[in-house]
Design an enzyme around this catalytic site. Structure first.
Site, mmCIF file in Angstrom:
data_model
loop_
_atom_site.group_PDB
_atom_site.id
_atom_site.type_symbol
_atom_site.label_atom_id
_atom_site.label_comp_id
_atom_site.label_asym_id
_atom_site.label_seq_id
_atom_site.Cartn_x
_atom_site.Cartn_y
_atom_site.Cartn_z
ATOM 1 N N ARG A 225 0.784 -1.134 0.093
ATOM 2 C CA ARG A 225 0.040 0.035 0.032
ATOM 3 C C ARG A 225 0.814 1.337 0.065
ATOM 4 N NH1 ARG A 225 -3.328 -3.129 -1.437
ATOM 5 N NH2 ARG A 225 -5.455 -3.343 -0.473
ATOM 6 N N HIS A 273 -1.116 0.124 -9.820
ATOM 7 C CA HIS A 273 -1.780 -0.518 -8.758
ATOM 8 C C HIS A 273 -2.504 -1.915 -9.256
ATOM 9 C CE1 HIS A 273 -4.135 -1.095 -4.331
ATOM 10 N NE2 HIS A 273 -3.904 -2.210 -5.161
HETATM 11 P P1 NDP Z 1 -1.239 -11.474 5.154
HETATM 12 O O1 NDP Z 1 -2.404 -11.092 6.063
HETATM 13 O O2 NDP Z 1 -1.400 -12.897 4.862
HETATM 14 O O3 NDP Z 1 0.105 -11.253 5.897
HETATM 15 C C1 NDP Z 1 0.562 -10.119 6.355
HETATM 16 C C2 NDP Z 1 1.750 -10.265 7.084
HETATM 17 O O4 NDP Z 1 2.175 -8.979 7.464
HETATM 18 C C3 NDP Z 1 2.142 -11.248 7.871
HETATM 19 O O5 NDP Z 1 3.060 -12.158 7.866
HETATM 20 C C4 NDP Z 1 2.026 -10.391 9.354
HETATM 21 O O6 NDP Z 1 2.670 -10.966 10.362
HETATM 22 C C5 NDP Z 1 2.549 -9.315 8.816
HETATM 23 N N1 NDP Z 1 2.591 -8.105 9.641
HETATM 24 C C6 NDP Z 1 1.262 -7.612 9.859
HETATM 25 N N2 NDP Z 1 1.522 -6.519 10.921
HETATM 26 C C7 NDP Z 1 2.817 -6.505 11.127
HETATM 27 C C8 NDP Z 1 3.522 -5.725 12.094
HETATM 28 N N3 NDP Z 1 3.014 -4.739 12.459
HETATM 29 N N4 NDP Z 1 4.825 -6.071 12.168
HETATM 30 C C9 NDP Z 1 5.556 -6.994 11.461
HETATM 31 N N5 NDP Z 1 4.708 -7.930 10.591
HETATM 32 C C10 NDP Z 1 3.442 -7.630 10.364
HETATM 33 O O7 NDP Z 1 -1.482 -10.747 4.020
HETATM 34 P P2 NDP Z 1 -1.199 -10.836 2.567
HETATM 35 O O8 NDP Z 1 0.149 -11.556 2.205
HETATM 36 O O9 NDP Z 1 -2.423 -11.759 1.940
HETATM 37 O O10 NDP Z 1 -1.304 -9.282 1.649
HETATM 38 C C11 NDP Z 1 -0.413 -8.469 2.309
HETATM 39 C C12 NDP Z 1 -0.855 -7.061 1.478
HETATM 40 O O11 NDP Z 1 -0.827 -7.134 0.224
HETATM 41 C C13 NDP Z 1 -2.643 -6.884 1.530
HETATM 42 O O12 NDP Z 1 -3.028 -6.376 2.830
HETATM 43 C C14 NDP Z 1 -2.651 -5.800 0.820
HETATM 44 O O13 NDP Z 1 -2.652 -4.563 1.138
HETATM 45 C C15 NDP Z 1 -1.395 -5.944 -0.525
HETATM 46 N N6 NDP Z 1 -1.897 -6.431 -1.680
HETATM 47 C C16 NDP Z 1 -1.596 -5.648 -2.749
HETATM 48 C C17 NDP Z 1 -2.059 -5.862 -3.924
HETATM 49 C C18 NDP Z 1 -1.507 -5.087 -5.249
HETATM 50 O O14 NDP Z 1 -2.211 -5.298 -6.480
HETATM 51 N N7 NDP Z 1 -0.771 -4.165 -5.165
HETATM 52 C C19 NDP Z 1 -2.831 -7.156 -4.276
HETATM 53 C C20 NDP Z 1 -2.894 -7.826 -2.981
HETATM 54 C C21 NDP Z 1 -2.863 -7.521 -1.767
HETATM 55 P P3 NDP Z 1 2.257 -12.333 11.207
HETATM 56 O O15 NDP Z 1 2.557 -13.601 10.042
HETATM 57 O O16 NDP Z 1 3.005 -12.724 12.543
HETATM 58 O O17 NDP Z 1 0.784 -12.121 11.474
HETATM 59 C C1 OXD Z 2 -5.759 -6.290 -2.681
HETATM 60 C C2 OXD Z 2 -5.366 -5.405 -3.873
HETATM 61 O O1 OXD Z 2 -5.845 -5.877 -1.503
HETATM 62 O O2 OXD Z 2 -5.451 -5.594 -5.143
HETATM 63 O O3 OXD Z 2 -6.104 -7.401 -3.175
HETATM 64 O O4 OXD Z 2 -4.724 -4.221 -3.556
#
Ligand code: NDP
Ligand code: OXD
Length: 310
Positions: A225, A273
């Protein structure tokens, strides 16, 4: 009872086509024009809904994000209390994100910008050979997307580490966790990839302090993001050479304003995006599955933790 779809008009038809056959007999109402009676809305599938709107449906039982991220839901300070929120976990989303990350890593690692500039100048010249096993990649966020990208990069023989809230045990991936793990993680990272959810704890995490903690000349990839990045700090780090370049898919303001310096920055590669695009027909089954589970009183899948914000 009906399902409400809140999204950009251009995406509506694909969502209706995907959800309709899975929910026979359930009216699909496009927000706002097809929502006449708020009391009939039982489920909402949303992307960037108007703030406060979800409080208008007294019988709402489920809010489903149209993406993996749910920051667009939690930015609303007036959500209906106690209504479960689900996100998407999807094969296509995961594969596409890993492709995006690998493309960005390899474009940088194989000096693609340098070779393109030489091509434009009709210059036949060898650039220094890259050393994969000496190029350390660090992934902020080792969740569904981060884990897949990490495994694919490790398969190419890059040394890969990830940073998450809780420590992980993943074959071939070094794990750093929590506040205490961030500094050592950054110190060993030549290419930083952000795949964190946007929460109050992660907003602005790519800033002067964290960029300064990377080895000089490190590269940054943000496909999570825009809010993770403090733009002025990244631009200053690019200017000083602390950061050698960046690939950015997401921005603090989207669409990116025409006067943003990123559009024409010589060391920034950007996309609108589109790192990983939700395909409604691929993700609709998990939404229908949860609607069925609600009816059967079974536990839901892909729920997010409202307290953690992801
Ligand atoms: P997940 O919820 O599966 O993973 C999130 C990860 O971030 C976990 O490992 C979590 O730790 C870690 N995390 C969260 N908060 C913290 C923190 N404060 N400190 C350290 N680590 C932290 O999410 P996804 O992998 O499915 O997706 C990640 C993001 O990708 C989405 O939220 C979205 O914003 C973005 N995205 C962007 C897209 C695009 O087209 N640009 C498309 C799809 C997604 P823990 O494992 O310990 O919980
Ligand atoms: C998502 C994105 O969060 O597309 O899936 O950004």
């Amino acid at each position: 009872m009906a399902l409400m779809i809140t999204c950009a008009p251009a995406r509506l038809a694909a969502w209706k086509e995907a959800l309709g056959p899975l929910l026979p007999g359930v009216p699909l109402r496009a927000y706002p024009q097809e929502v006449a009676d708020p009391a009939e809305i039982r489920w909402a599938v949303v992307w960037n809904h108007p703030l406060g709107d979800l409080r208008r449906y007294p019988n709402l039982e489920l809010v489903a994000s149209m993406g993996a991220g749910v920051d667009h839901i939690f930015r609303d300070p007036d959500l209906p209390p106690g209504v479960p929120i689900m996100r998407l976990v999807d094969r296509l989303l995961t594969t596409a994100m890993s492709e995006y990350v690998l493309l960005a890593v390899l474009r940088h690692h194989r000096q693609d910008a340098g070779y393109r500039a030489q091509q434009a100048a009709r210059l036949w010249r060898e650039l220094p050979a890259p050393d994969t096993e000496a190029t350390r990649i660090g992934i902020l966020g080792l969740g569904v997307l981060g884990t897949d990208a990490a495994a694919k990069l490790a398969a190419l023989k890059f040394p890969v580490a990830g940073w998450s809230r809780r420590a992980k045990s993943l074959p071939g991936i070094e794990s750093f966790a929590g506040e205490a793990g961030l500094a050592p993680f950054l110190a060993r990272t030549d290419i930083l990839v952000c795949l964190l959810p946007l929460t109050p704890a992660t907003r602005g995490i790519v800033n002067a302090r964290t960029l300064g903690a990377l080895p000089r000349g490190a590269y940054v990839i943000n496909a999570a993001r825009g809010g993770h990045v403090v733009d002025a700090d990244l631009l200053a780090a690019l200017e000083s050479g602390q950061i050698s370049g960046a690939t950015l898919d997401v921005f603090n303001q989207e669409p990116l304003p025409p006067d943003s310096p990123y559009w024409s920055h010589p060391r920034v590669v950007m996309t609108p995006h589109t790192a990983s695009i939700t395909v409604p027909r691929s993700v609709a089954p998990q939404i229908a599955e949860n609607i069925g589970r609600l009816a059967r009183g079974q536990p839901l899948i892909n729920l997010v933790d409202s307290a953690a914000g992801y």
